[in-house]
Write a protein that holds these residues in place. Structure first.
Motif, PDB file in Angstrom:
ATOM      1  N   ALA A 104       0.827  -1.207   0.000  1.00 14.73           N
ATOM      2  CA  ALA A 104       0.000   0.000   0.000  1.00 14.73           C
ATOM      3  C   ALA A 104       0.863   1.259   0.000  1.00 14.73           C
ATOM      4  O   ALA A 104       0.599   2.203  -0.752  1.00 14.73           O
ATOM      5  N   ASP A 105       1.891   1.276   0.834  1.00 17.05           N
ATOM      6  CA  ASP A 105       2.769   2.440   0.883  1.00 17.05           C
ATOM      7  C   ASP A 105       3.514   2.613  -0.434  1.00 17.05           C
ATOM      8  O   ASP A 105       3.744   3.743  -0.893  1.00 17.05           O
ATOM      9  N   ARG A 108       1.180   4.227  -2.836  1.00 16.92           N
ATOM     10  CA  ARG A 108       1.040   5.633  -2.466  1.00 16.92           C
ATOM     11  C   ARG A 108       2.245   6.457  -2.910  1.00 16.92           C
ATOM     12  O   ARG A 108       2.109   7.602  -3.385  1.00 16.92           O
ATOM     13  N   ARG A 142      -5.063   2.228   6.354  1.00  8.68           N
ATOM     14  CA  ARG A 142      -3.651   2.497   6.034  1.00  8.68           C
ATOM     15  C   ARG A 142      -3.501   3.709   5.124  1.00  8.68           C
ATOM     16  O   ARG A 142      -2.547   4.482   5.238  1.00  8.68           O
ATOM     17  N   SER A 143      -4.433   3.868   4.192  1.00  9.30           N
ATOM     18  CA  SER A 143      -4.340   4.960   3.222  1.00  9.30           C
ATOM     19  C   SER A 143      -5.080   6.212   3.663  1.00  9.30           C
ATOM     20  O   SER A 143      -5.088   7.218   2.946  1.00  9.30           O
ATOM     21  N   THR A 145      -8.306   6.543   3.923  1.00  5.44           N
ATOM     22  CA  THR A 145      -9.495   6.707   3.092  1.00  5.44           C
ATOM     23  C   THR A 145     -10.740   6.585   3.953  1.00  5.44           C
ATOM     24  O   THR A 145     -10.915   5.609   4.679  1.00  5.44           O
ATOM     25  N   LEU A 287     -10.125   3.778  -2.932  1.00  3.85           N
ATOM     26  CA  LEU A 287      -8.737   3.953  -2.507  1.00  3.85           C
ATOM     27  C   LEU A 287      -8.016   4.901  -3.457  1.00  3.85           C
ATOM     28  O   LEU A 287      -8.394   5.038  -4.632  1.00  3.85           O
TER      29      LEU A 287
END
Length: 334
Positions: A104-105, A108, A142-143, A145, A287
């Motif tokens: 995920a990071d 991003r 995590r994001s 959102t 997301l």
């Protein structure tokens, strides 16, 4: 323009079939460059058990490294303890979640163009003392959102969910006007932006049998669903419903729609999975990056046995690659 995205694939539960599927990617052609995020020794061990050769190339690779057939590009995330196929171990749960964080990071930060996830075992993560309800909720947090939507694609259908991983007794009170409106805005927005549908038509299921039977079988349709649909129709949304779920999934209705919104997990997904199991794809909408996933579980009984079917993972990678390419074309022009 030819676009070859770089896609992160998380291997999922170490004791399940996720590592088997990732090993299988070394010999499959897909429209993307793949980075598997997992413990490199786990992948090598599973390859030996499957009696297949595997070369692991660390990510990021050296300039001279070539990733050819039979090799995997791997971002190494060590497990706490060696994994045994079919045997869950809570000690490895934090390592499993770390693979999701890295993917995920990386999306991003622009390292990866998308992420694809192999299945996790929710129960063992909770057994480790870590509250966890699923990929969808984890990636939203995590994001940062606020609202995400779970949608499955397969069998000629798209089916999204108003609620996700909830006990059935909690579903009705979780369907609110505010939440349903957010879900429909996210759903319509991503159908337009990611799936290139100019004016998507969405069929909306009722919650109760017969969509409430004019209030005799429940008030959620009249009190919650109908007011939201009427509000959004005034804004130009093409929404049909609320419809009785038992007659919604028929060819006559489905041929003229782009997506179905079901009110809860087991209202909509059994139909789609019946039509596409083994080739369906889970997509998280809302997301700030693209995430797709397989449509099945960890299949602990199949792990390491050479019987795991890779079709859903391949379909998830292909869909992620198409969504990436479509987004790049939109941003860069025709």
């Amino acid at each position: 323009m030819s676009i070859t995205p770089l896609i992160a694939v998380t291997a999922g539960e170490p004791a399940g079939i996720g590592p088997d599927l990732c090993v299988g990617l070394a010999r499959r052609r897909v429209p993307a460059r793949i980075v598997v995020i997992a413990d490199r020794e786990l992948l090598k061990q599973r390859a030996r058990r499957l009696r297949t050769s595997l070369k692991v190339v660390d990510f990021p690779p050296d300039e001279d490294a070539a990733v050819r057939a039979g090799a995997l590009l791997v971002r190494h995330v060590p497990l706490a303890r060696p994994a045994v196929a079919g045997r869950l171990d809570p000690a490895n749960s934090r390592s499993v979640l770390r693979t999701l964080e890295i993917a995920a990071d990386g999306c991003r930060d622009g390292i990866f163009d998308a992420m694809v996830t192999a299945p996790l075992q929710k129960s063992v993560i909770n057994d480790a003392g870590i509250p966890f309800t699923g990929h969808t909720e984890f990636l939203a947090e995590r994001s940062g959102t606020r609202h995400v939507v779970m949608m499955l694609v397969g069998g000629g259908m798209r089916v999204a969910l108003a609620t996700t991983h909830l006990a059935l007794q909690n579903v009705a009170r979780s369907i609110t006007r505010e939440g349903l409106e957010r879900t429909l805005r996210v759903l319509r927005g991503d159908l337009i932006a990611r799936f290139a549908l100019a004016r998507p038509r969405i069929l909306v299921a009722g919650l109760n049998p017969h969509a409430g039977e004019a209030g005799f079988l429940g008030r959620e349709e009249a009190d919650v669903i109908v007011p939201v649909l009427e509000k959004l129709r005034r804004e130009g949304f093409d929404l049909v419903g609320p419809l009785p779920a038992d007659t919604l999934f028929n060819p006559r209705r489905l041929k003229d729609c782009d997506c179905v919104l079901a009110m809860y997990h087991d209202q909509g997904l059994p139909v789609l999975k019946y039509a596409s199991f083994g080739a369906g794809v889970n997509v998280t909408l809302g997301l700030p990056f693209i995430r797709t996933s397989v449509d099945h579980g960890t299949a602990l009984d199949l792990a390491g046995g050479g019987r795991a079917e890779i079709g859903s993972l391949i379909a998830a990678i292909r869909l992620a690659a198409r969504l990436v390419a479509g987004g790049l074309r939109t941003r860069r022009g025709p």
